[in-house]
Design an enzyme around this catalytic site. Structure first.
Site, short mmCIF file in Angstrom:
data_model
loop_
_atom_site.label_atom_id
_atom_site.label_comp_id
_atom_site.label_asym_id
_atom_site.label_seq_id
_atom_site.Cartn_x
_atom_site.Cartn_y
_atom_site.Cartn_z
CE LYS A 1 8.62 29.30 29.92
NZ LYS A 1 9.74 30.12 30.43
CG ASP B 1 12.41 28.07 31.76
OD1 ASP B 1 13.51 27.52 31.66
OD2 ASP B 1 12.00 28.91 30.92
CG LEU B 2 14.07 28.14 38.30
CD1 LEU B 2 14.16 27.82 39.78
CD2 LEU B 2 13.74 29.62 38.10
CE LYS B 3 16.19 28.71 29.52
NZ LYS B 3 14.98 29.39 29.99
CG ASP C 1 27.09 26.07 40.29
OD1 ASP C 1 28.29 25.72 40.41
OD2 ASP C 1 26.63 27.08 40.84
CB THR D 1 16.54 30.10 20.44
OG1 THR D 1 15.91 30.64 21.59
CG2 THR D 1 16.02 28.70 20.19
NE ARG E 1 4.82 34.74 19.02
CZ ARG E 1 5.33 34.29 20.17
NH1 ARG E 1 4.88 33.16 20.71
NH2 ARG E 1 6.27 34.96 20.80
N GLY F 1 3.60 31.83 25.51
CA GLY F 1 3.54 32.99 26.39
C GLY F 1 2.63 34.06 25.84
NE ARG F 2 6.50 37.33 23.84
CZ ARG F 2 7.66 37.52 23.23
NH1 ARG F 2 8.11 38.74 23.06
NH2 ARG F 2 8.36 36.50 22.80
O1 C5P Z 1 5.91 34.83 24.70
P1 C5P Z 1 6.49 33.60 24.05
O2 C5P Z 1 5.42 32.63 23.54
O3 C5P Z 1 7.55 33.89 23.03
O4 C5P Z 1 7.18 32.86 25.28
C1 C5P Z 1 7.95 31.70 25.13
C2 C5P Z 1 8.55 31.30 26.45
O5 C5P Z 1 9.46 30.24 26.23
C3 C5P Z 1 9.31 32.40 27.16
O6 C5P Z 1 9.16 32.20 28.58
C4 C5P Z 1 10.75 32.17 26.73
O7 C5P Z 1 11.68 32.60 27.68
C5 C5P Z 1 10.78 30.64 26.64
N1 C5P Z 1 11.80 30.10 25.74
C6 C5P Z 1 11.89 30.43 24.38
N2 C5P Z 1 12.87 29.90 23.60
C7 C5P Z 1 13.74 29.05 24.12
C8 C5P Z 1 13.68 28.69 25.46
C9 C5P Z 1 12.69 29.25 26.25
O8 C5P Z 1 11.07 31.20 23.90
N3 C5P Z 1 14.65 28.50 23.33
#
Ligand code: C5P
Length: 232
Positions: free
Chosen positions: A32, A59-61, A64, A119, A181, A210-211
Site C-alpha cells: 500500500k 491509497d490516495l482517497k 472532488d 475512523t 495487530r 503497517g507498523r
Molecule cells: O501501522 P498500521 O497497521 O496501523 O497501518 C494501517 C494503515 O491503514 C495506515 O496506512 C493507515 O493510514 C491505514 N488506515 C487505517 N484506518 C483506516 C483507513 C486507513 O489505519 N480507517
C-alpha cells in the site's frame, strides 16, 4: 483477486521504501502506497515498485467533482495500480465517474474501493461538524451500499464490520481492513483491532498491516506470520 495481506509502506522516501522491500528476497508482498510517499516521490515510486513485481494499493482517497475525479482516475489507471480508492461521501455521481475514468482501452481496470467514514471521525464530529444526525454504523453501512450501487468493488472498513458489509452488499463485495495487530502487539493509535486470524474468521478479504510489519525487528518474519495467520 485472492485474499491477501497488504503491507502499508508508510515511509517518507523512496530510499527507505525500497530498502524495506529489498529485505523480502523471493517474495513480493502486496504494497500500500499512501499520500505521504506518493506526494513526496510522485508517480515514479509506483512504477518502480510495480516493475519489481509487487501489486499496489494506491491509497490516495480521491474526493472532488466527478469530472476531476474521472480524469485523475484515468491517470492512476495508467500507472497500473491494482487497487485505488476514493471517499464515498463524494456522491454516487463521483463514484460512477471514477469507474469510467479507471477503465483502460483493453477493458481492464484497477479495483475501486471506497472509504465510508474515516475512523478518526467520531460520533460527536459526525453530528456537530458534518451535521449527520445518525448513528455511525448506520452511516457507514449506508455509504457502503452507495458504493455498491455505484458499481464499486468494495470498501475500506474494520474487520469487525466486514461481516455486516458482506451481509448488506454481498459476499463478493470486498472488505479491505486495516486495524490489525498480533495478539501480543502494541495497538499504537488503532483503537478497535483484531488479529490476522480473527480478521480471517470475520471474513476480511484483504488485511492492511503497517507498523506490526514495518517496525518489527524482523519485518520479513512478521509478514510471514501475518500471511500464515490470515491465509492459513
Ligand atoms: O501501522 P498500521 O497497521 O496501523 O497501518 C494501517 C494503515 O491503514 C495506515 O496506512 C493507515 O493510514 C491505514 N488506515 C487505517 N484506518 C483506516 C483507513 C486507513 O489505519 N480507517
Amino acid at each position: 483477486m485472492a485474499k491477501d495481506v497488504i503491507v502499508a509502506c508508510d515511509f517518507g522516501t523512496a530510499e527507505e521504501t525500497l530498502a524495506f522491500l529489498d529485505r523480502f528476497t523471493g517474495q513480493k508482498p502486496f504494497v500500500k502506497i499512501g499520500m505521504e510517499l506518493f506526494y513526496a516521490e510522485g508517480p515514479q515510486i509506483v512504477r518502480e515498485i510495480k516493475q519489481r513485481g509487487h501489486k499496489i494499493f494506491l491509497d490516495l482517497k480521491l474526493h472532488d467533482i466527478p469530472n476531476t475525479v474521472k480524469k485523475a482516475m484515468r491517470s492512476l489507471s495508467r500507472l497500473d495500480a491494482d487497487i485505488v480508492n476514493l471517499h464515498a461521501a463524494g456522491s454516487l455521481a463521483m463514484m460512477s465517474a471514477a469507474l469510467e475514468g479507471l477503465m483502460r482501452p483493453d477493458g481492464s481496470r484497477p479495483l475501486l474501493i471506497a472509504v465510508t467514514q474515516l475512523t478518526s471521525t467520531d460520533q460527536t464530529a459526525l453530528e456537530t461538524e458534518l451535521l449527520i444526525e445518525k448513528p455511525m454504523d448506520e452511516v457507514v453501512m449506508a455509504y457502503a451500499e452507495n458504493a455498491h450501487r455505484a458499481g464499486l468493488d468494495g470498501v475500506v472498513c474494520s474487520p469487525l464490520e466486514a461481516g455486516k458489509v458482506h451481509d448488506r452488499c454481498g459476499a463478493g463485495f470486498l472488505t479491505v481492513t486495516p486495524g490489525v495487530r498480533f495478539a501480543e502487539g502494541e495497538k499504537g493509535d488503532q483503537k478497535r483491532v483484531t488479529t490476522p486470524a480473527e480478521a480471517r474468521a470475520l471474513g476480511s478479504d484483504y488485511i492492511v498491516v503497517g507498523r506490526p510489519i514495518t517496525q518489527a525487528a524482523d519485518p520479513v518474519a512478521a509478514y510471514q506470520r501475518c500471511v500464515k495467520e490470515f491465509l492459513g
